[in-house]
Design an enzyme around this catalytic site. Structure first.
Site, mmCIF file in Angstrom:
data_model
loop_
_atom_site.group_PDB
_atom_site.id
_atom_site.type_symbol
_atom_site.label_atom_id
_atom_site.label_comp_id
_atom_site.label_asym_id
_atom_site.label_seq_id
_atom_site.Cartn_x
_atom_site.Cartn_y
_atom_site.Cartn_z
ATOM 1 C CE LYS A 90 -1.083 78.489 92.475
ATOM 2 N NZ LYS A 90 -2.234 77.619 92.804
ATOM 3 C CB SER A 94 -0.453 74.437 94.226
ATOM 4 O OG SER A 94 -1.593 75.046 93.671
ATOM 5 C CB SER A 146 -4.398 75.170 95.207
ATOM 6 O OG SER A 146 -3.709 73.979 95.014
HETATM 7 N N1 GLN Z 1 -3.451 69.641 96.077
HETATM 8 C C1 GLN Z 1 -4.307 69.420 94.961
HETATM 9 C C2 GLN Z 1 -3.571 68.767 93.822
HETATM 10 O O1 GLN Z 1 -2.398 68.594 93.945
HETATM 11 C C3 GLN Z 1 -4.983 70.690 94.571
HETATM 12 C C4 GLN Z 1 -4.231 71.502 93.618
HETATM 13 C C5 GLN Z 1 -4.942 72.763 93.252
HETATM 14 O O2 GLN Z 1 -5.979 73.104 93.793
HETATM 15 N N2 GLN Z 1 -4.388 73.451 92.296
HETATM 16 O O3 GLN Z 1 -4.153 68.428 92.833
#
Ligand code: GLN
Length: 503
Positions: free
Chosen positions: A87, A162, A186
């Protein structure tokens, strides 16, 4: 549709160990193997958009090096022959690290993330950096400043987020595994949407050095792969033990996850016992009381039947404070993001606006131009909480404590808990991007784990022919092994093709 250039190597669904065996037995060379992956990327990447940076140049050279090693009969490192992606919020020295943001679009990483050092030492070869929601804020990889990532199982749908680029890369066959980051789900949520496995290890097991922080009390590097054996192997290489560079790491002896998993399987086989005999799985009722898509419900039912058929005992239990998790997570993560993203001001780091009159102007314009809408929304809300709503922060900390107690009660009765990873399957592109609240609901089932620092893994559970669905296995602190055993048990029933080469 473009034609594949190289022959197909017929190694789909194999574990890294099985691929190594095929390399050793000269079924194909490392060069053929790596070129085959590059061909797959050429064929499909323009439709998927998994990568921000592809680093193809070195790959063939590395394959030739591995072929020479194989020729000599030198024994292979744990991950030799494996290609991976990472990532774009985890640094690799001298490569761009953008966090999918205009703020960092030209930022070159000055050092390597600790986890990548472990992977390189074990012989894994990096394909490049994957797309994500900007600064890891989002659930669909539609909030990247550069492009949208599409779901390889259905190009009209999101890949989740994400770490959507990482999940899509693994699902599309762009390498054997990928690293992502999981703050609120994420790694697990995009894994569920793309039909691959995604593990968030216990907070403090994997060094965060080199991971750009979003909410560091919950950020954790995680693994996406096609099977539990590969997850075990990769985890072995990225766990600890560099305490000097990340003080939140917990001191403990490294675990040979893959060996433990194999020993467990062999032991059960030799005693002719079912793989999950003696394991109790807790089904927390609150996680099933939310409204769920029919497809998810059905897949979860089949997964529970699969667990039973493997000899596990299922019991119902309760996580009473589940319902407070989502708001507590968003309060805490937005507040932490405010201080962590303060460094991107055009002076110390990041995009620097031109034609500015004074230092305030530099900061205002650089941040205004550099950050996208979702990041700004969170920074504004985080600042609001810090200045006007401090009580919510106190309440969120209390929820965190109560959830920790709930889970510990659960682990007195069960070895691990089983829940859906998300209440929906991957939705159509654009469907939720206009509604931040709809998007947030996607994290409802994953954030309780993030708030408590527990380990969890999402495993594909869908019925054949349907869209992917993920089942989430939640374990007690540092008991990644029991999660891997559970995941393997499930794979054996639900993804028998994946297991084909295991024999
Ligand atoms: N979807 C969650 C958020 O937007 C988790 C994001 C993540 O785990 N980086 O905060």
């Amino acid at each position: 549709m473009q034609k594949r250039v190289s022959k197909t190597l017929d190694n789909q669904g194999l574990t890294i160990e099985q691929i190594q065996n095929q390399l050793v037995s000269k079924k194909y060379s490392a060069e053929e193997l790596f070129k085959d992956t590059l061909d797959t990327i050429k064929e499909k990447e323009h439709k998927i958009g998994a990568f921000i940076t592809l680093s193809e140049e070195e790959i063939v050279k590395k394959a030739q090096g591995l072929d020479r090693k194989l020729q000599k009969g030198t024994s292979l490192g744990n991950l030799e022959g494996a290609l991976y992606s990472i990532k774009d919020n985890i640094m690799m020295k001298n490569q761009r690290c953008t966090c999918a943001s205009n703020m960092l679009k030209n930022f070159i990483a000055p050092y390597d993330g600790e986890c990548t050092l472990g992977l390189n030492e074990a012989g894994a070869v990096s394909l490049g950096k994957t797309n994500m929601d900007e600064f890891a804020m989002g659930s669909s990889t539609e909030h990247s400043a550069f492009k949208v990532t599409r779901n390889p199982r259905d190009y009209k749908r999101v890949a989740g987020g994400s770490s959507g680029g990482s999940a899509a890369a693994v699902a599309a066959g762009f390498g054997h595994f990928s690293l992502g980051s999981d703050t609120g789900g994420s790694v697990r949520q995009p894994a569920a949407f793309c039909g691959v496995l995604g593990m968030k290890p216990t907070y403090g097991l994997v060094s965060r050095l080199g991971l750009v922080s979003f909410a560091p009390s919950m950020d954790q590097i995680g693994i996406l792969a096609n099977n539990s054996r590969d997850i075990a192997r990769v985890l072995e290489e990225i766990q600890g033990p560099d305490f000097s560079k990340d003080y939140t790491l917990v001191r403990k002896k490294p675990v040979s996850y893959d060996q433990e998993l194999q020993a467990f399987t062999k032991d059960r086989e030799s005693r002719k016992e079912k793989p999950l005999k003696g394991i109790t799985i807790g089904i927390p009722k609150e996680f099933f009381e939310i409204s769920m898509e029919k497809e998810v419900e059905k897949a979860l039912d089949s997964a529970m039947e699969a667990f039973k058929s493997q000899g596990a005992k299922l019991i119902s239990l309760s996580i009473p404070h589940f319902g407070y998790g989502l708001s507590a997570y968003h309060v805490l993560s937005m507040v932490e993001a405010v201080s962590n993203l303060a460094r991107f001001d055009g002076v110390g780091y990041g995009n620097r606006a031109s034609n500015c009159e004074n230092i305030e102007d530099v900061i205002e314009k650089s941040r205004g131009q550099g950050f996208g809408e979702e990041v700004k929304r969170r920074l504004i809300l985080g600042n609001y909480i810090l200045s006007k709503e401090k009580q919510s922060l106190v309440r969120a900390k209390k929820v965190q404590k109560l959830l920790q107690e709930d889970f510990q009660q659960g682990f007195q009765q069960a070895d691990f808990l089983f829940t859906p990873t998300t209440h929906t399957t991957a939705f159509k592109l654009g469907k939720k991007s206009k509604s931040p609240l709809d998007m947030q609901r996607l994290d409802e089932l994953t954030v309780p784990v993030s708030l408590t620092g527990l380990p969890a893994i999402s495993v594909p559970c869908q019925e054949p022919g349907n869209l992917p669905v993920g089942g989430q296995l939640i374990g007690n602190y540092f008991d990644e092994t029991v999660l891997l055993k559970g995941a393997l048990g499930l794979e054996q029933v639900l993804s028998p093709n994946q297991q084909k080469g295991n024999r």
